[in-house]
Every structure is written in structure tokens, then in C-alpha cells.
Design an enzyme around this catalytic site. Structure first.
Site, PDB file in Angstrom:
ATOM      1  N   ALA A 283      61.842 -18.209  17.833  1.00 36.32           N
ATOM      2  CA  ALA A 283      60.996 -17.373  16.981  1.00 36.32           C
ATOM      3  C   ALA A 283      59.615 -17.145  17.586  1.00 36.32           C
ATOM      4  CB  ALA A 283      60.868 -18.018  15.602  1.00 36.32           C
ATOM      5  N   ILE A 285      58.906 -16.682  20.653  1.00 45.68           N
ATOM      6  CA  ILE A 285      58.934 -15.756  21.792  1.00 45.68           C
ATOM      7  C   ILE A 285      58.788 -14.322  21.285  1.00 45.68           C
ATOM      8  CG2 ILE A 285      60.318 -14.843  23.697  1.00 45.68           C
ATOM      9  CD1 ILE A 285      61.700 -17.629  23.793  1.00 45.68           C
ATOM     10  N   ASP A 329      37.920   6.594  51.477  1.00 45.73           N
ATOM     11  CA  ASP A 329      37.720   7.257  52.763  1.00 45.73           C
ATOM     12  C   ASP A 329      36.786   8.440  52.536  1.00 45.73           C
ATOM     13  OD1 ASP A 329      38.237   7.992  55.492  1.00 45.73           O
ATOM     14  OD2 ASP A 329      39.594   9.531  54.752  1.00 45.73           O
TER      15      ASP A 329
END
Length: 650
Positions: A283, A285, A329
Site C-alpha cells: 500500500a 508504494i 557555442d
């Protein structure tokens, strides 16, 4: 063929001798076949591509999925079929969403990678032959001309005004003049003018070069090796979910053990308490968390797709929002990767032009009424072999980028290119040469002959006897010479490429017309910033995101662009030069801190870009890297999120 004999710092005779080739006849077909077997095909190897099954299975590789799988197994063990099936469905739906989104991105990436085989023109058995670039071998004599992609690293043998665009490899925004000769051993890649490199483009002229490296031995291959060696770190979301899962497991296990022990102490049955503890663990989880997170990321991925952004990895969507340092860049990313007129200098003063509009250039007050400006505009059009015209709102340019930049300047400042050329038809031309650094043209109008010339400041000044001042030509004094030289130096220090412009009117046609010229002024060229970039950088700064420019371009150019875009202030430090950047493995803490505190890096190699990203990550930064060139690839992969630019991106 030891590599030491193939250096740009070695006399060409030694290079040719080491390669055992006759530059007049090239390799024989038999010798080329033997070398192909020995050195392999001229291709860039890449890691085995991930297939669809691996992409699908990767969706299950995380701690949260393991927890859900455990919860499902326990549910089935206790015959809670509905709960077990529901959890399995959650796992599968989560995996399918992630798989579908990454599969779509993979299809888009595969479409981008499709490229035709590039042909190469080589001298074989004394004949110029066109072969597949994959069959080029060390010792081949390449013939290179404008428009060609260079298919291998090669040493220049001879050249006729050969220029190469190396921006994708080095970050150098201007085309590089190539010529035969020997260089110092410590020159950087961007300054090796006697070498041409695989993956770059010839923009002007032609020449021959002897191949010294192919495939993975080329500079492009070295970058590919760096890309493979750059470890891709887990995204911040993956790290957070893994950390959360571990904490959840710890807390759940602790609570389950406490409840189980307390139940046993209070006299409850062992099996009853075991079932209760396991049920509580299941429960605890959060079965819905993975699918909620995946759906949120998928929605972000689709929103980005509508903005023409391909997201290769689903979790990267969250990383984009957590970035606090953006390394970018310069050439092609912050700037337009094109050459445009930025500054005019005459005896009346220096004017910086606003070229942000694609329809017109706003001139400073009074400039257009000066005769020196009109003469500069005329010479820019006449001493020029390029073509520029606008048709149906679209610009068409053909020729050297610097010369098309001059024609664009003339067009956007009100000049009519066709009318000027029609009024002054060209009679003769003295082409630009690397030895003279000057170009001159002779024209005939209705009443007289007219000379137009442009070139390097000191070299062209040596051909001048007068200077154009206050609407008339006056004798060129030492004071005037110092004025021009000082302004040329100032413009160069600001990162601009500088050319001088002159003219002369004559009543008769002369065979040698490059003498007694009148110096009109100087023009400074710059790769201009992209529109709206300054605003984007300002928004990053206001959001607490640091912007760092790393480029292979000249330090002065890098600092100038950084100031224009607001990356650094007017009085901030100069750019850190690549020659001063040691390898990451031997960096001191003081050097690392200097890198962390700096915002502009110039003449930087792909390896140094990679090292800089590593230093920033080690300082607990979430680093985004943007770039459009091959030289950015290793850093793009190493960064927490790599953003490769489209359209002109390589």
C-alpha cells in the site's frame, strides 16, 4: 608511415616521401587497393545502434519499476488478483508511453542522419578520377575546388585562392585561407593553414592536397572517439526518482518491521502479522507515480515537438527545466555563421552599422551624404566577383562569403548593384593572392578608366599615395598612415576582420594599374549575433541561469560578441584561451574555480569543451550544452542535456 612525418610542421618533401607517392601521377590503382586493405575504409565508426527491443526494455530499468513489480508479485502471492493485474497494467502503460515517445524521436534522428555518399576527386594513375569518399586512402592526391566537401585530412600541395569553411570543426566563423608551407608545431587546429580537414567545405578557389589521415585517424574521427568516451550521466529526474525510491524502501521496511514486531508482542498470530505487514508495504508504494511522471514528460515532449524540437530521451524534458548553467557555442548558435559589414572607418570617423534588419541598414546621421561612403559602396560592388540579388523576397548569394557580405551591405544601404556594375564595366582584374593580399579591378565608364581595390591594410596602403579626406583626395602623410594603422588595430582587437578600400580615376588604360591609389577607408566584418539572442540571454540571467560561451573562434571576436549579447559586461575579463587550459586530469582547484567563474572561452578544442562541462558538473551544476558543429558533439553528450541546433547544424 610514422605520423611524425605527416605533421603540418614538417617539410612537404618529407611528408610526400613518407607517403611514397608521386604528386604528378598519384597512386596506382593496385597500390590504392593495397592501402585500402591496410588502413580500412575512410569512414567514421560509431557504436552499434540501439534497436527497438532495447529501447522497450530500458523502460523497465529503474528502481520504481522494480518496486511495482515486487508489489504485483506479492499481490498475486496473496491471491489479490485485481491489485496485481492493475499494477502490471500501470507498468506496461508507463513503458509503452516512454517507448512510443523515444521511438518517435529515434525515427526523427534517423531521418536527420540520412546522407548521400560524398564523391572525392583524386589523382590515380596520372588521371583525375572521381571515387567514393570511403575509398580515399593515405597518399591519395585530392583535387579540391569551391563547393567541395573535403573527404580526408590532407596537407596542401598547391593552391589558387583556396579558402575553406572550418566552422563546424573548429568554430572559426570566417573561411580560412589555405596555402602550402611549414608551420610552427604549437599552432592550434584553427590556425593550421597548410592543412585541410575531413568534413569541412571549400568556399573559394582550388588546389591539390596529399591525404595524410583517413577514417578514425582524422580530426573528425578523434572527435567521434571523444563522443564515444564521454559518459552520459543520469538525468536529474532519474537521480531524484532513484533517491526517492531508496528512501521509500528504507522508510517502508522500517515501518513494516516495527508493525510486525509490535503485533507479535501483542499476541497476534505470526502469519496474520506477516500478511498485514506485506499488505501495508504494498500500500505504501505509489503505483501511480511513474505513470503520472511519464505522462507529464510526454506532454512536455509533444509541446516541444510543436516547436520543432526533437527530444531523444523522455527524462530530458525535466532536465531542461532544471538547468542552471548553459554552455553555448558561438558560431552558428549565438551568431548567424555568415560574414557581414559591421563597421566603417573613414577620415571623417568610425561608424558601427546596425545590421539586425534583413531589409535595410540604418546609417548614422550624415553618413550617406559623405562622398567617402559613396566611394566605399562603389568599390565594394566593383572589386567583387560574387553575385547577390533578391527575388520574391528571397536572397540569392553566390561566391566568397566576405564578398557576398559586401554586396549585401551595398544593397541594404541603398546601392543598386546592377546599375553600378553597368555604369562601370570591368576591363581587367588582378585577383587576390595570398602573397599580395590585394585584389584590384579596372573599369571603363563613359569618360575615364576607374580602378577599384581592396585588401589587407598595410599591403594596400603601400600602393596608395593619397587619402580621401573631406570630399577630396589629399597627399597621404605619415600622420594619416598612423591614423589608418591605429584604427585597423582597434577594429582587429574588437574581433573584426578588417579590409582597406581604395580607388583611382585615370584618363588612359594601363597594363599595370595598381599604383598611386587613393585610400578611402576601412571596413570591419563580423559574424553578426542572431536576432533575439540577447533577449534570450537576459531572460536566462533573470532566471538565475549562467550562460557560458565556448568557441574555437578568435578571443577578440568571442569577447566582442559576448559583450554585444550581454554575456559579459564592458569591463569584464578577457576570454580564457584554449592554450591556457590544461587537461582535466591535471587541473588544480584554483584552475577549476577560474573556469567556473569565467563566462567566455576561446580557441577551445572539443576535448577542452568536454573538460569544461565536466568541471561544471563536478561543482553540482546541471549543465545544458548547445551547439551546431561537429566540434560540439562530445560536450553535447557529456552535458546533463545536450541541445543540437538545426538547419545549418552538422
Amino acid at each position: 608511415m610514422p605520423e611524425s612525418n605527416l605533421s603540418f610542421a614538417t617539410h612537404i618533401e618529407m611528408v610526400i616521401g613518407a607517403l611514397s607517392v608521386d604528386t604528378k601521377t598519384g597512386l596506382s590503382a593496385k597500390e590504392a587497393k593495397q592501402r585500402l586493405a591496410k588502413y580500412g575504409h575512410n569512414t567514421i565508426a560509431s557504436k552499434k545502434e540501439v534497436n527497438l527491443l532495447v529501447i522497450f526494455l530500458n523502460q523497465f530499468v529503474n528502481v520504481m519499476v522494480y518496486l511495482l513489480a515486487f508489489a504485483s508479485a506479492v499481490s498475486f502471492f496473496f491471491k489479490e488478483w485485481l491489485d496485481g493485474i492493475a499494477i502490471i497494467v500501470v507498468i506496461l502503460v508507463n513503458a509503452m508511453i516512454g517507448f512510443f515517445m523515444e521511438w518517435q524521436a529515434k525515427r526523427s534522428m534517423d531521418a536527420l542522419k540520412k546522407m548521400v555518399t560524398v564523391p572525392a576527386k583524386v589523382l590515380r594513375d596520372a588521371r583525375l578520377t572521381e571515387i567514393s569518399s570511403e575509398e580515399v586512402v593515405p597518399g591519395d592526391i585530392l583535387f579540391i575546388e569551391a563547393g567541395d566537401m573535403i573527404t580526408a585530412d590532407a596537407r596542401v600541395l598547391d593552391d589558387i585562392q583556396l579558402q575553406v569553411d572550418e566552422s563546424a570543426l573548429t568554430g572559426e566563423s570566417l573561411p580560412v585561407d589555405k596555402q602550402a608551407g611549414v608551420l610552427n608545431e604549437n599552432v592550434t587546429l584553427a590556425e593550421r593553414t597548410n592543412m585541410v580537414y575531413k568534413g569541412t567545405y571549400a568556399t573559394k578557389g582550388n588546389g591539390h592536397a596529399v591525404v595524410v589521415s583517413t577514417g578514425m585517424k582524422t580530426e573528425l574521427g578523434a572527435i567521434a572517439t571523444l563522443v564515444d568516451s564521454a559518459d552520459q550521466t543520469a538525468t536529474p529526474l532519474e537521480k531524484k526518482l532513484e533517491e526517492f525510491s531508496k528512501k521509500l524502501i528504507g522508510v517502508t521496511v522500517a515501518l513494516v518491521v516495527i508493525i510486525f514486531v509490535v503485533g507479535l508482542i501483542n499476541g497476534h498470530a505470526f502469519v496474520e502479522m506477516l500478511e498485514t505487514a506485506i499488505a501495508l508495504a504494498v500500500a505504501a508504494i505509489p503505483e501511480g507515480l511513474p505513470i503520472v511522471a511519464t505522462l507529464a514528460l510526454a506532454m512536455g515532449m509533444m509541446k516541444l515537438a510543436k516547436q520543432n524540437v526533437i527530444v531523444k530521451k523522455l527524462a530530458a524534458v525535466e532536465t531542461l527545466g532544471g538547468t542552471n548553467v548553459i554552455c553555448t557555442d558561438k558560431t552558428g548558435t549565438l551568431t548567424q555563421n555568415r560574414i557581414e559589414v559591421n563597421t566603417l572607418c573613414t577620415m571623417e570617423g568610425t561608424s558601427e552599422l546596425d545590421g539586425s534588419s534583413s531589409e535595410t541598414i540604418e546609417l548614422p546621421e550624415g553618413l550617406s551624404s559623405q562622398r567617402s561612403f559613396t566611394l566605399l559602396q562603389r568599390v565594394a560592388v566593383l572589386c567583387n566577383t560574387a553575385a547577390f540579388h533578391v527575388h520574391n523576397g528571397k536572397t540569392h548569394e553566390v561566391g566568397d562569403p566576405l564578398e557576398t557580405g559586401l554586396l549585401k551591405f551595398a544593397h541594404l544601404t541603398g546601392g543598386n548593384i546592377a546599375s553600378i556594375r553597368s555604369a562601370y564595366p570591368k576591363v581587367k582584374e588582378q585577383a587576390f593572392a595570398s602573397e599580395t593580399k590585394i585584389m584590384g579591378t579596372l573599369h571603363k565608364n563613359e569618360t575615364a578608366y576607374w580602378v577599384a581595390a581592396k585588401g589587407a591594410v598595410e599591403e594596400l596602403m603601400a600602393k596608395c599615395s593619397q587619402s580621401f579626406k573631406t570630399d577630396k583626395a589629399v597627399y597621404l602623410t605619415e600622420e594619416d598612415k598612423n591614423y589608418w594603422l591605429q584604427n585597423s588595430e582597434d577594429l582587429s582587437k574588437a574581433g573584426l576582420r578588417v579590409l582597406a578600400f581604395s580607388f583611382r580615376e585615370n584618363s588612359i588604360e594601363e597594363k599595370e594599374f595598381m599604383h598611386d591609389l587613393v585610400l578611402i577607408g576601412l571596413i570591419g566584418f563580423l559574424d553578426p549575433p542572431r536576432e533575439d539572442v540577447r533577449q534570450a540571454i537576459a531572460e536566462c540571467h533573470s532566471a538565475g541561469i549562467k550562460v557560458v560561451m565556448i568557441t574555437g573562434d578568435h578571443p577578440f571576436t568571442a569577447r566582442n560578441i559576448a559583450q554585444k549579447l550581454g554575456i559579459i559586461g564592458e569591463n569584464e575579463e578577457a576570454a580564457i584561451h584554449g592554450s591556457d587550459m590544461r587537461d582535466y586530469e591535471v587541473l588544480s582547484e584554483e584552475e577549476k574555480q577560474q573556469w567556473i567563474d569565467s563566462s567566455v572561452f576561446a580557441r577551445v578544442s572539443p576535448k577542452q569543451k568536454l573538460d569544461l562541462v565536466t568541471v561544471l558538473q563536478a561543482n553540482n551544476n546541471i549543465v545544458g550544452m548547445t551547439g551546431d558543429g561537429v566540434n560540439d558533439a562530445p560536450a553535447l553528450k557529456k552535458a546533463d542535456i545536450g541541445i543540437a541546433m538545426g538547419l545549418r547544424g552538422t
